[in-house]
Design an enzyme around this catalytic site. Structure first.
Site, mmCIF file in Angstrom:
data_model
loop_
_atom_site.group_PDB
_atom_site.id
_atom_site.type_symbol
_atom_site.label_atom_id
_atom_site.label_comp_id
_atom_site.label_asym_id
_atom_site.label_seq_id
_atom_site.Cartn_x
_atom_site.Cartn_y
_atom_site.Cartn_z
ATOM 1 N N GLY A 5 8.117 -18.091 9.272
ATOM 2 C CA GLY A 5 8.870 -18.334 8.050
ATOM 3 C C GLY A 5 9.932 -17.297 7.775
ATOM 4 N N GLN A 30 5.858 -14.470 10.662
ATOM 5 C CA GLN A 30 6.649 -14.366 11.887
ATOM 6 C C GLN A 30 7.381 -15.657 12.216
ATOM 7 O OE1 GLN A 30 7.232 -11.542 13.119
ATOM 8 N NE2 GLN A 30 5.591 -10.312 12.231
ATOM 9 N N ASP A 37 -2.865 -8.957 1.064
ATOM 10 C CA ASP A 37 -1.466 -9.003 1.447
ATOM 11 C C ASP A 37 -0.795 -7.630 1.348
ATOM 12 O OD1 ASP A 37 1.090 -10.531 1.960
ATOM 13 O OD2 ASP A 37 1.565 -9.712 -0.022
ATOM 14 N N PHE A 94 0.641 -6.505 18.589
ATOM 15 C CA PHE A 94 0.248 -7.535 19.557
ATOM 16 C C PHE A 94 1.229 -8.697 19.489
ATOM 17 C CE2 PHE A 94 -1.835 -11.469 20.752
ATOM 18 C CZ PHE A 94 -2.417 -11.144 21.970
ATOM 19 N N GLU A 125 -3.564 -6.798 5.533
ATOM 20 C CA GLU A 125 -2.283 -6.882 6.225
ATOM 21 C C GLU A 125 -1.579 -5.543 6.006
ATOM 22 O OE1 GLU A 125 2.169 -8.774 6.215
ATOM 23 O OE2 GLU A 125 0.916 -8.895 4.444
#
Length: 591
Positions: A394, A392, A258, A322, A295
């Site tokens: 939540g 994207q 994360d 993207f 991430e």
């Protein structure tokens, strides 16, 4: 020190800031002794007379405290993160996956899910009951949002404070091992989302034991983890041992790391490089691929370059560019960080190069951002992409999915782009059937003041996105959690079932035509017309055609047999191809 499962050493604890430590185990007190350690690892304590029972409830009393603290390496916290730890030996599980061959990332599809909202029951055992459905959908990996111990009953998982434990209401570590066994039996790999950049706000006792955190050096979510200061040798070992727990003891196939851009690490050897090397070591020892995915919003391809090319050696990283390019072109939304993505030209660049911002100016950041990908060092599969994910959705004001505002046509276009792009696609649970349930930000902090601070801080964090605070649901309201659970009855109804069938067809198409996922960066040829609203790209002998507009369009000089079409009205038209409004098609060149 190393991660151990049995014997008195399982109670060893690092507490360099304590002058005295007492182990409280099954109600008895056991004074601990400092043990010799290598330079940089001083401060370990051991209890040589500790009980050897298979199951022990225990905690630590520091410097004469009367309230025991749970173990920073707790395998179980059955009564919550403020209560005693309980021993658990993962080696006692009778694994059933000896025939599991492992799975490589290239050519695969990832399915991201949150255990608490994936099923009505919200448990790992209930999620295991849906693995057959996921296998039929055609995905290859199940990615679980964080399952580590957090305070309260429900949470996204990013407020974890017990990194070595599995949340008890999900079923604890035994249920986790059953889930991995069941996934492997269904032919699915498991990727575990882990959070090493911060700890949650409640139940974090690590600073009582030692310098796990950098006080006063905060990232977005709190004090940064101490990766490069005094005592950081043991802190990094703590993180690497946790990664090994999942990859080795729990037979997990990969980790999603994360928000690695929040790591504060100025060492010559970055933590990510250490994690990449650890994954390779465990892979070599087990003979199974171990995939580490970062991430990151840095658009820094060094994360995925080989270590012998001055990279970190990770298997993949997320590419938000993207997502943003697809989102803007199907929704028209251009607020906040979407501002730079308002053209098909942007999507075309992302399809060819992987990033939009590869040294270009980012208006949202107010500076230039990113660097180009050296296509000779990495494959497009090293970029994990999506049209929706937990962040994207939540992290929108009301947690709304695309399927709550878009009809079948644009959703079908989105599916085609995501599953035929050159990269590794990831789906978010329910996306495949156009779920209309939102996925909102929810917490269950028992402390009222913490719940209030969380709600207020969340609005401040995303104020640049133009949120209306009046419509943002209260994260602490239990209904916010309940309404975020999937409604599986939708999957068999109307356009939901039609969309699900399309997703199944698209995953099958990826397997049947390896050119889509197998070719390198240089093999993608893209054309588009921003005014007419169409885009097409080619990978080898396969062409993907997409019409974003609300009217039919004709593409000249396009020929081939139709492998897939999202609308029956799309068809060959003389020496070209006619695409229905909001539709996509995949064609193969004639043999």
């Amino acid at each position: 020190m190393t991660l151990v499962n049995a014997g008195s050493e399982r109670f060893d604890v690092w507490a360099p800031d304590a002058a005295a430590v007492v182990l409280l185990a099954n109600g008895q007190h056991y004074p601990m002794k400092q043990v010799a350690a290598a330079p940089g690892a001083e401060g370990w304590w051991s209890a040589p007379d500790a009980p050897a029972d298979a199951e022990v409830d225990y905690g630590y009393l520091l410097d004469g405290d009367t309230q025991p603290l749970p173990d920073p390496r707790s395998r179980r916290v059955p009564d919550g993160v403020h209560a005693l730890s309980r021993t658990y030996d993962p080696a006692a599980h009778g694994w059933q996956d000896s025939a599991w061959p492992g799975k490589e990332l290239r050519g695969s599809v990832i399915y991201e899910l949150h255990v608490g909202t994936f099923t009505p029951e919200g448990t790992l055992d209930a999620a295991a009951g849906k693995l057959g459905y996921l296998a039929d959908l055609g995905v290859d990996f199940v990615e679980l949002l964080p399952v580590n111990g957090f305070n309260g009953t429900h949470n996204w998982g990013y407020d974890g404070v017990q990194w070595f434990a599995v949340h008890e209401l999900y079923g604890g570590p035994a249920a986790y091992q059953r889930f991995v066994d069941a996934a492997h039996a269904a032919g699915l790999g498991v990727i575990q989302d882990v959070v090493y950049n911060h700890l949650g706000p409640s139940g974090n006792y690590l600073p009582r034991f030692g310098p796990y955190l950098k006080q006063g050096d905060a990232n977005t979510w709190g004090d940064s983890v101490n990766l490069d200061g005094p005592g950081s040798d043991v802190v990094r070992e703590y993180i690497l041992d946790n990664a090994a727990l999942w990859l080795r003891d729990y037979h997990v196939d990969g980790l999603r790391l994360d928000a690695v851009h929040a790591f504060r690490d100025e060492r010559a050897v970055h933590l990510l490089e250490d994690l990449g090397a650890l994954g390779d070591t465990i892979s070599a020892a087990t003979g199974l691929p171990k995939t580490l995915i970062a991430e990151s919003d840095l658009n820094d391809p060094r994360l995925i370059y080989p270590r012998n090319a001055n990279g970190y050696g990770l298997a993949a990283q997320w590419s938000d560019d993207f997502h943003h390019a697809v989102h803007v072109n199907v929704t028209g939304e251009t607020t906040g960080y979407y501002a730079d993505f308002a053209s098909l030209g942007v999507l075309a660049k992302v399809l060819k190069d992987g990033f939009l911002h590869d040294g270009t100016y980012s208006s949202f950041r107010g500076r230039h951002h990113g660097r180009p990908i050296n296509s000779s060092l990495v494959h497009p599969a090293a970029l994990v992409v999506c049209s929706q994910n937990h962040d994207q959705i939540g992290n929108r004001a009301v947690g709304d999915r695309l399927s709550q505002t878009l009809r079948y046509g644009p959703l079908a276009v989105t599916a085609v782009l995501t599953l035929t792009a050159p990269f590794t696609p990831m789906l978010f649970m329910g996306e495949e059937y156009g779920a209309t349930t939102p996925w909102q930000f929810f917490t269950s902090h028992p402390e009222p003041e913490l719940g209030k601070a969380t709600a207020e801080g969340r609005i401040r964090e995303f104020e640049r996105m133009g949120w209306d605070p009046a419509v943002v649901p209260d994260p602490q309201d239990p209904e916010t959690f309940r309404r975020s659970k999937l409604n599986w009855a939708e999957a068999s109804q109307g356009d939901h079932a039609r969309l699900l069938s399309l997703y199944r067809s698209l995953t099958a198409l990826r397997r049947e035509h390896p050119e889509l996922a197998g070719l390198g960066f240089g093999a993608t040829d893209v054309a588009f017309d921003d005014d007419a609203g169409w885009l097409r790209f080619r990978r080898g002998s396969v062409q993907v055609l997409v019409n974003f507009s609300a009217v039919p369009v004709r593409l000249d000089a396009v020929r081939g047999s139709v492998l897939l079409s999202t609308d029956d009205a799309s068809a060959a038209d003389g020496d070209g191809f006619r695409l229905a409004a909001h539709s996509g098609a995949v064609l193969a060149d004639a043999a």
